[in-house]
Motif scaffolding. Structure first.
Motif, short mmCIF file in Angstrom:
data_model
loop_
_atom_site.label_atom_id
_atom_site.label_comp_id
_atom_site.label_asym_id
_atom_site.label_seq_id
_atom_site.Cartn_x
_atom_site.Cartn_y
_atom_site.Cartn_z
N GLU A 36 0.83 -1.20 0.00
CA GLU A 36 0.00 0.00 0.00
C GLU A 36 0.85 1.25 0.00
O GLU A 36 2.01 1.24 0.44
CB GLU A 36 -0.95 0.01 1.20
CG GLU A 36 -0.26 -0.08 2.55
CD GLU A 36 -1.29 -0.16 3.69
OE1 GLU A 36 -2.02 0.82 3.88
OE2 GLU A 36 -1.34 -1.20 4.36
N SER A 39 -0.81 6.65 1.58
CA SER A 39 -2.19 7.04 1.85
C SER A 39 -3.09 5.83 2.12
O SER A 39 -4.29 5.97 2.35
CB SER A 39 -2.76 7.83 0.67
OG SER A 39 -2.75 7.04 -0.50
N GLY A 40 -2.48 4.62 2.09
CA GLY A 40 -3.25 3.42 2.37
C GLY A 40 -3.92 2.81 1.16
O GLY A 40 -4.69 1.86 1.28
N GLU A 41 -3.60 3.33 -0.05
CA GLU A 41 -4.20 2.81 -1.27
C GLU A 41 -3.40 1.62 -1.80
O GLU A 41 -2.19 1.54 -1.64
CB GLU A 41 -4.27 3.89 -2.34
CG GLU A 41 -5.26 5.01 -2.03
CD GLU A 41 -5.35 6.02 -3.15
OE1 GLU A 41 -4.64 5.86 -4.16
OE2 GLU A 41 -6.12 7.00 -3.01
N PRO A 47 -8.60 1.10 -1.33
CA PRO A 47 -7.78 0.90 -0.13
C PRO A 47 -7.31 -0.54 -0.01
O PRO A 47 -7.99 -1.48 -0.44
CB PRO A 47 -8.73 1.27 1.02
CG PRO A 47 -10.10 1.04 0.47
CD PRO A 47 -10.01 1.39 -1.00
N SER A 49 -7.27 -2.34 2.50
CA SER A 49 -8.18 -3.11 3.37
C SER A 49 -9.27 -3.81 2.56
O SER A 49 -9.74 -4.89 2.94
CB SER A 49 -8.81 -2.20 4.42
OG SER A 49 -9.50 -1.12 3.80
#
Length: 231
Positions: A36, A39-41, A47, A49
């Motif tokens: 990732e 920014s968590g992307e 995302p 997640s």
């Protein structure tokens, strides 16, 4: 292999490969690791997640609708390839295909080359976990399943329900020298000076390398060469 070990190894791989990476358990379709951004992307604005929560279903959902039937068939072929016919050692085999991904806001369709690399193989030769990498799409490959064994210099294309032998081009000595310098971070100008050739000649060699590896940029070529230890 424990989950923490998988994450540690994947973190190392993700630092070497400048593209989205994930690891999946083949039998269950669970995604155990996703690279990732800060920014968590993960990819296309989605995302990380989402991928971990949904597994195979995530990969199906982000594909553009017209490509999904091909993807569903391709996934079954890939799972069978790595888990059946165990008389053949599959750890050096990769499989790739092109597909179109819709960005999270549905505003853009991006062509990517989805490559599968054996990550964990058991004592019977069965691949239990695969690493998936999303490279920039290679227009020439289209929606075709391509398998490679870089160690033996072999290549196959999946057509009409079976794998068919296909031509495989090995890098020449000069192409290997040029890629060795490229991996060291040298520019085209620096490589030309080192090998005593013009910059245009180096560009021609690079173009030939991209064609052989079925890529269209130097970053993807470097990643494939490092992954398969081609130098």
């Amino acid at each position: 292999m424990e989950r923490t070990e998988i994450n540690h190894l994947c973190d190392i791989m993700a630092r070497l490969i400048p593209f989205p990476v994930y690891v999946m358990e083949l039998d269950t379709g669970h995604i155990l690791y996703v690279s990732e951004s800060h920014s968590g992307e993960f990819i296309g604005g989605y995302p990380a997640s989402d991928a971990v929560d949904k597994g195979w279903r995530f990969l199906h959902e982000i594909i553009s609708p017209e490509t999904r039937p091909f993807i569903d068939d391709a996934i079954n072929v890939i799972r069978d390839f790595y888990t059946k016919d165990l008389g053949t050692d599959k750890k050096h085999f990769t499989i790739s295909f092109n597909c179109n991904i819709l960005t999270k806001n549905k505003a853009l369709k991006v062509t990517v080359n989805h490559k599968f690399i054996p990550f964990i193989t058991d004592s019977d030769g069965k691949t239990t976990h695969i690493m998936g990498v999303f490279f920039p799409g290679n227009i020439a490959q289209k929606n075709t399943l391509v398998a490679r064994n870089e160690n033996e210099g072999k290549r196959w294309i999946y057509e009409n329900g079976k794998w068919e032998n296909a031509a495989y081009m090995e890098l020449s000595d000069m192409e290997k020298i040029i890629m060795t310098y490229a991996i060291q971070g040298m520019s085209i100008k620096m490589i030309a000076r080192n090998i005593g050739k013009s910059e245009d000649t180096v560009k021609k060699y690079r173009k030939a390398i991209f064609t052989k590896l079925e890529v269209h940029n130097i970053a993807e070529a470097i990643t494939i060469i490092l992954t398969h230890k081609m130098l």
